[in-house]
Write a protein that holds these residues in place. Sequence first.
Motif, mmCIF file in Angstrom:
data_model
loop_
_atom_site.group_PDB
_atom_site.id
_atom_site.type_symbol
_atom_site.label_atom_id
_atom_site.label_comp_id
_atom_site.label_asym_id
_atom_site.label_seq_id
_atom_site.Cartn_x
_atom_site.Cartn_y
_atom_site.Cartn_z
ATOM 1 N N PRO A 217 -37.158 24.092 4.993
ATOM 2 C CA PRO A 217 -37.133 24.573 6.376
ATOM 3 C C PRO A 217 -37.033 26.091 6.398
ATOM 4 O O PRO A 217 -36.327 26.672 5.579
ATOM 5 C CB PRO A 217 -35.860 23.943 6.956
ATOM 6 N N PRO A 218 -37.754 26.738 7.299
ATOM 7 C CA PRO A 218 -37.735 28.196 7.318
ATOM 8 C C PRO A 218 -36.371 28.728 7.745
ATOM 9 O O PRO A 218 -35.701 28.144 8.588
ATOM 10 C CB PRO A 218 -38.805 28.551 8.345
ATOM 11 N N ALA A 219 -35.992 29.828 7.158
ATOM 12 C CA ALA A 219 -34.736 30.482 7.539
ATOM 13 C C ALA A 219 -34.949 31.228 8.849
ATOM 14 O O ALA A 219 -36.022 31.770 9.092
ATOM 15 C CB ALA A 219 -34.307 31.443 6.443
ATOM 16 N N PRO A 220 -33.952 31.245 9.720
ATOM 17 C CA PRO A 220 -34.102 31.989 10.970
ATOM 18 C C PRO A 220 -34.169 33.484 10.717
ATOM 19 O O PRO A 220 -33.631 33.974 9.731
ATOM 20 C CB PRO A 220 -32.841 31.612 11.750
ATOM 21 N N ILE B 160 -33.245 35.658 13.121
ATOM 22 C CA ILE B 160 -32.264 36.284 14.008
ATOM 23 C C ILE B 160 -30.994 36.599 13.211
ATOM 24 O O ILE B 160 -30.634 35.837 12.322
ATOM 25 C CB ILE B 160 -31.913 35.302 15.151
ATOM 26 N N PRO B 161 -30.312 37.703 13.515
ATOM 27 C CA PRO B 161 -29.029 37.952 12.840
ATOM 28 C C PRO B 161 -28.086 36.762 13.003
ATOM 29 O O PRO B 161 -27.959 36.207 14.099
ATOM 30 C CB PRO B 161 -28.489 39.194 13.571
ATOM 31 N N GLN B 162 -27.449 36.387 11.930
ATOM 32 C CA GLN B 162 -26.664 35.159 11.916
ATOM 33 C C GLN B 162 -25.179 35.413 12.146
ATOM 34 O O GLN B 162 -24.639 36.434 11.732
ATOM 35 C CB GLN B 162 -26.857 34.436 10.583
ATOM 36 N N ARG B 163 -24.546 34.443 12.799
ATOM 37 C CA ARG B 163 -23.105 34.470 12.997
ATOM 38 C C ARG B 163 -22.406 33.905 11.755
ATOM 39 O O ARG B 163 -23.017 33.228 10.940
ATOM 40 C CB ARG B 163 -22.727 33.638 14.212
#
Lengths: 274, 42
Positions: free
Chosen positions: B23-26, B28-31
Motif C-alpha cells: 500500500p502506498p505511504a501517505p 501528508i505530514p504524519q502525526r
Amino acid sequence: MTIERFVTQFDGCTYCSAGLNCTAATEAMWLYRASQGRVATTACHVRSLTGDKIDGTNLEQAQGVSAHYGITAGQLWRPGTFDALVPLIRSGRYGAHLQVGYSVLANTPYDCFEGRFRGGHDVYLTSGGITTGRVGDPGADGRRSVPQGWQDIPWTLLRRAAGALPLGESGLTLDQDFGSGHVYAYLTPADPIPASSEWRVTISVPKGVPAVALYSKPFVKVVPTDTDSGRIRSTAYNCKRTKVNGYWWFQIEGSGTNAGRYFTPNAYTKAVPR
Amino acid sequence: MTDIHDEPAEPVEGYVDDLPDEPPAPTIPQRDETPKNDEAPE
C-alpha cells in the motif's frame, strides 16, 4: 474472492470490557485478510496481546499485534486521504482499519449501538463498489434490532464518519484538524496475485463485432486458414490464466482444436474462477 | 507469418493488477499517534 471473516467485539471477553474492543475486533478481521486466512482469532485474544486493559486501543497497538504474527507490511495512515483509500479498497487487493466518529452513523440504518454511541470507533473495510464500501462494524452482532455482519455503507457516509473522528478529550475532529477528506486508516499488505490460476471462461460476441482472436502463444496470432478462422465467437472453455508482459492471457485446456491456444479477456469474455 | 497483438486487454474483474504490491505511504505530514477508540454500549 475476498478473504474475509467477520469478528464482533462482543465475544464475552473477561480481559476487559468488550465495549472497549472495537479496534481489537477490527484487527482480528485485518489479520485474517493480511494472513490470507491463516490467522483466525478473536477480539478478546487480540486485546490480550496488547497487554493493555485500560480504555480503548489505537492503530499503533493494532500494528504491534500484526507484528506479533509476523505481519509488518501493512501501511498506517495518520492521516491519508479518503480519495486515495477508496480505489485501493475497490481494487479488491487491500482491506483496512478505518477510524470513525460514530456521531455520523448513529441513528442511521447502519447504527450498531441503537443511537446510544457517538464516540470514536474503529471498523474494518473489506471491499467496495462504486457507491458503497463493505464494512465489518465490530458492533454488528445481531443483538436485538442491531445489524448483523457485513454492511454495504455509502462511501459518502463513511467519508463523513472518517472526518468526524474525535482526536481527543477536546472534541477536535479529524476534519477540523486537517480539513475534510482525511482518514486515519491501517491498510493490509496487498493480496498476492497468483501467477497462474484456473478459470471457466464463456465467450459470447454479438454479430457485427470481430470475434475473439486466438493466439498460438502470447502476442502471436493464429494464422487463419480455409478451415480455421483463428477466432472464436461463442463457446466456453476451461482455461489457465497467466500474466505475460503486463497482459492477462487465458490458455485453453482440454483436447479440442483450440487446446493450448491463448486469448485475452475483453468485454465479451466472462471469467469465473473454478 | 506472425501478427503482433494489437487489441488492448482489460483487467479481469476483481483485480487491478497495476497497483503496487505494498500500500502506498501517505504524502501528508504524519502525526505521532492515532486516537484510542471510545467505549461503546452493548
